[in-house]
Design a protein around this motif. Structure first.
Motif, short mmCIF file in Angstrom:
data_model
loop_
_atom_site.label_atom_id
_atom_site.label_comp_id
_atom_site.label_asym_id
_atom_site.label_seq_id
_atom_site.Cartn_x
_atom_site.Cartn_y
_atom_site.Cartn_z
N VAL A 168 3.61 13.94 -16.59
CA VAL A 168 4.91 14.38 -16.12
C VAL A 168 5.15 13.79 -14.74
CG1 VAL A 168 3.93 16.49 -15.11
CG2 VAL A 168 6.37 16.40 -15.65
N HIS A 169 6.39 13.43 -14.49
CA HIS A 169 6.75 12.86 -13.19
C HIS A 169 6.76 13.95 -12.13
CE1 HIS A 169 8.89 10.49 -10.17
NE2 HIS A 169 9.72 11.52 -10.03
N THR A 170 6.19 13.65 -10.97
CA THR A 170 6.15 14.59 -9.85
C THR A 170 7.18 14.18 -8.80
OG1 THR A 170 3.78 14.99 -10.17
CG2 THR A 170 4.72 15.59 -8.04
N ASN A 171 8.08 15.09 -8.49
CA ASN A 171 9.07 14.82 -7.46
C ASN A 171 8.42 14.93 -6.08
OD1 ASN A 171 11.26 14.44 -9.24
ND2 ASN A 171 11.54 16.65 -9.42
N LEU A 172 8.57 13.90 -5.28
CA LEU A 172 7.98 13.89 -3.96
C LEU A 172 9.00 14.34 -2.92
CD1 LEU A 172 6.07 10.47 -4.09
CD2 LEU A 172 5.20 12.75 -4.60
N ARG A 173 8.58 15.24 -2.08
CA ARG A 173 9.47 15.70 -1.02
C ARG A 173 9.36 14.77 0.18
NH1 ARG A 173 8.77 22.32 -0.73
NH2 ARG A 173 9.49 22.76 -2.87
N PRO A 174 10.49 14.31 0.70
CA PRO A 174 10.43 13.42 1.86
C PRO A 174 9.91 14.14 3.09
CG PRO A 174 12.70 14.07 1.43
CD PRO A 174 11.88 14.57 0.27
N ARG A 175 9.18 13.44 3.92
CA ARG A 175 8.66 14.00 5.16
C ARG A 175 9.46 13.44 6.33
NH1 ARG A 175 2.44 13.10 6.27
NH2 ARG A 175 2.37 14.48 4.45
N VAL A 176 10.03 14.31 7.12
CA VAL A 176 10.86 13.89 8.24
C VAL A 176 9.97 13.56 9.43
CG1 VAL A 176 12.69 14.56 9.83
CG2 VAL A 176 12.75 15.33 7.45
N VAL A 177 10.15 12.38 9.97
CA VAL A 177 9.39 11.93 11.14
C VAL A 177 10.36 11.68 12.27
CG1 VAL A 177 7.84 10.19 12.08
CG2 VAL A 177 7.63 10.89 9.67
N VAL A 178 10.15 12.33 13.39
CA VAL A 178 11.01 12.19 14.56
C VAL A 178 10.33 11.28 15.57
CG1 VAL A 178 12.23 13.37 16.44
CG2 VAL A 178 11.99 14.47 14.19
N SER A 179 10.95 10.18 15.89
CA SER A 179 10.39 9.26 16.86
C SER A 179 10.51 9.84 18.26
CB SER A 179 11.13 7.91 16.79
OG SER A 179 10.68 7.05 17.82
N MET A 180 9.45 9.63 19.05
CA MET A 180 9.46 10.10 20.43
C MET A 180 9.97 9.04 21.39
SD MET A 180 8.48 13.11 19.94
CE MET A 180 8.32 13.64 21.64
N ARG A 181 10.38 7.91 20.86
CA ARG A 181 10.91 6.83 21.70
C ARG A 181 12.41 6.74 21.48
NH1 ARG A 181 7.89 2.85 23.86
NH2 ARG A 181 9.50 1.31 23.36
N ASP A 182 13.16 7.52 22.25
CA ASP A 182 14.61 7.49 22.15
C ASP A 182 15.13 6.16 22.69
OD1 ASP A 182 14.56 10.04 21.17
OD2 ASP A 182 14.85 10.97 23.14
N THR A 220 0.83 -1.20 0.00
CA THR A 220 0.00 0.00 0.00
C THR A 220 0.86 1.25 0.00
OG1 THR A 220 -1.67 -1.22 1.26
CG2 THR A 220 -1.88 1.18 1.18
N ARG A 221 1.94 1.24 0.77
CA ARG A 221 2.84 2.39 0.83
C ARG A 221 3.46 2.65 -0.54
NH1 ARG A 221 8.27 2.73 1.19
NH2 ARG A 221 9.19 4.62 2.12
N ASP A 222 3.96 1.61 -1.20
CA ASP A 222 4.57 1.78 -2.51
C ASP A 222 3.55 2.26 -3.54
OD1 ASP A 222 6.98 1.01 -1.47
OD2 ASP A 222 6.84 -1.07 -2.15
N PHE A 223 2.34 1.73 -3.46
CA PHE A 223 1.29 2.17 -4.40
C PHE A 223 0.97 3.64 -4.19
CE2 PHE A 223 -3.35 2.77 -5.09
CZ PHE A 223 -3.34 2.67 -6.48
N ALA A 224 0.91 4.09 -2.93
CA ALA A 224 0.62 5.49 -2.64
C ALA A 224 1.74 6.39 -3.16
CB ALA A 224 0.43 5.68 -1.14
N LEU A 225 3.00 5.98 -2.97
CA LEU A 225 4.12 6.77 -3.46
C LEU A 225 4.11 6.83 -4.99
CD1 LEU A 225 6.99 5.56 -1.10
CD2 LEU A 225 5.92 7.82 -1.12
N LEU A 226 3.87 5.70 -5.61
CA LEU A 226 3.83 5.65 -7.07
C LEU A 226 2.70 6.52 -7.61
CD1 LEU A 226 5.46 3.92 -9.21
CD2 LEU A 226 3.45 2.47 -9.33
N HIS A 227 1.55 6.44 -6.97
CA HIS A 227 0.39 7.23 -7.38
C HIS A 227 0.67 8.72 -7.23
CE1 HIS A 227 -3.62 9.12 -6.81
NE2 HIS A 227 -4.02 8.23 -7.70
N GLY A 228 1.31 9.09 -6.12
CA GLY A 228 1.61 10.50 -5.89
C GLY A 228 2.62 11.07 -6.86
N ALA A 229 3.48 10.22 -7.41
CA ALA A 229 4.49 10.68 -8.37
C ALA A 229 3.99 10.68 -9.80
CB ALA A 229 5.73 9.80 -8.26
N GLY A 230 2.72 10.26 -10.02
CA GLY A 230 2.15 10.30 -11.36
C GLY A 230 2.29 9.02 -12.14
N TRP A 231 2.65 7.93 -11.47
CA TRP A 231 2.82 6.64 -12.14
C TRP A 231 1.67 5.71 -11.75
CZ3 TRP A 231 7.27 5.22 -15.14
CH2 TRP A 231 8.22 6.24 -15.26
#
Length: 306
Positions: free
Chosen positions: A275-289, A170-181
């Motif tokens: 056209v291919h859409t470049n996706l910007r990575p989202r930074v996620v900071v874990s609260m469990r050090d 599902t994650r890969d499909f969402a990324l692919l879909h968001g990039a226009g593929w």
């Protein structure tokens, strides 16, 4: 303590978005027995109006909804093909050698995909994600089994005769879909190669030594090149720009140790948004050090929550 339920049936229906029917049963509520019970006469199984069955996790289901898609039903496809008589001699090279099994194996895969597509269409899906592929080769038969979740755009109705199959998560499909593929279907390739027997002198000279068995290495390369070439040909017939999420299985056959089998499959994709859409990575900071600690008493080190 009150004997009244903590939440009324009407409130439950409201929270889950289910309309009430006259008999007090939420329309479209999931009923496992009714959902999968085949109708009389061997007709295709019926799907409930609003219930969805899938092997997706809750996170995956929510992610799918976030891009405007929804799961529909769990769909399957399977096929068992017999290997022709000339393939029975797995130790023979040439036209009737091991690679003659590639044709029936590929045919079994095509039949399984066609049945999954029909199942997806009858469920009202437009495609299938997360397809799990199980392949097996026996001395006289080849088996292919596919299981995945049919999906469609939220609010869409009716099936899609050109439904696509994909082993993307599902994650890969969402990324692919968001990039226009978009996925086009499952590409598949398989090949079998005979491992030449070593000469008696080689057997004795290599006994007890840690040396490469070049006959096995060369056979594996031969099967790999044939199988990967067929995978690419399969994708090209779909008009794909490439194949992603490729998985492969290669090993000697249990009933014919001097035959190497190579099978690979993946999702053929194409750029459909223009056209291919470049996706910007989202930074996620874990609260469990996590910190490294060492247990002196037990002599064990490792990561532990701080």
């Amino acid at each position: 303590m009150s004997d009244q339920p903590a939440m009324s049936p009407e409130r439950i229906a409201e929270l889950f978005g289910a309309a009430r029917t006259g008999d007090g049963d939420p329309a479209g509520a999931f009923d496992a027995g009714r959902h999968h019970r085949p109708s009389s006469g061997g007709a295709p199984r019926s799907r409930s109006a609003g219930g969805a069955t899938s092997d997706l996790s809750i996170d995956e289901t929510l992610l799918l909804h976030s891009i405007g898609w929804e799961p529909v039903d769990l769909v399957v496809g399977a096929s068992v093909a017999s290997l022709p008589a000339q393939v029975f001699s797995w130790t023979t090279s040439g036209w009737n050698g091991p690679d003659a099994a590639s044709g029936p194996f590929t045919s079994a895969m095509a039949s399984a995909v066609a049945r999954m597509r029909n199942d997806c269409n009858s469920a009202g899906g437009h495609g299938v994600i997360g397809v799990e592929v199980e392949v097996a080769v026996h001395q006289h038969v080849a088996e292919v089994t596919l299981v995945g979740t049919a999906v469609r755009p939220v609010g869409a109705s009716g099936g899609h005769s050109g439904a696509w199959m994909s082993d993307l998560s599902t994650r890969d499909f969402a990324l692919l879909h968001g990039a226009g593929w978009s996925p086009l279907g499952l590409a598949f390739g398989t090949a079998f190669a005979q491992v030449p027997y070593r000469k008696i002198g080689q057997v004795f000279s290599q006994a007890g030594q840690n040396v490469e068995l070049e006959n096995y290495t060369n056979a594996l390369y031969e099967a790999r090149e044939l199988g990967m070439g067929r995978l690419q040909e399969s994708a090209q017939r779909m008009g794909a720009a490439g194949v992603v999420a490729v998985q492969l299985v290669d090993r000697p056959l249990p009933f014919a140790s001097h035959v190497v089998g190579f099978t690979c499959w993946g999702t053929a994709v194409a750029l459909t948004a223009g056209v291919h859409t470049n996706l910007r990575p989202r930074v996620v900071v874990s609260m469990r050090d996590r910190v490294d600690r060492f247990d002196v008493a037990r002599g064990i080190g490792g990561d532990r929550p701080s």
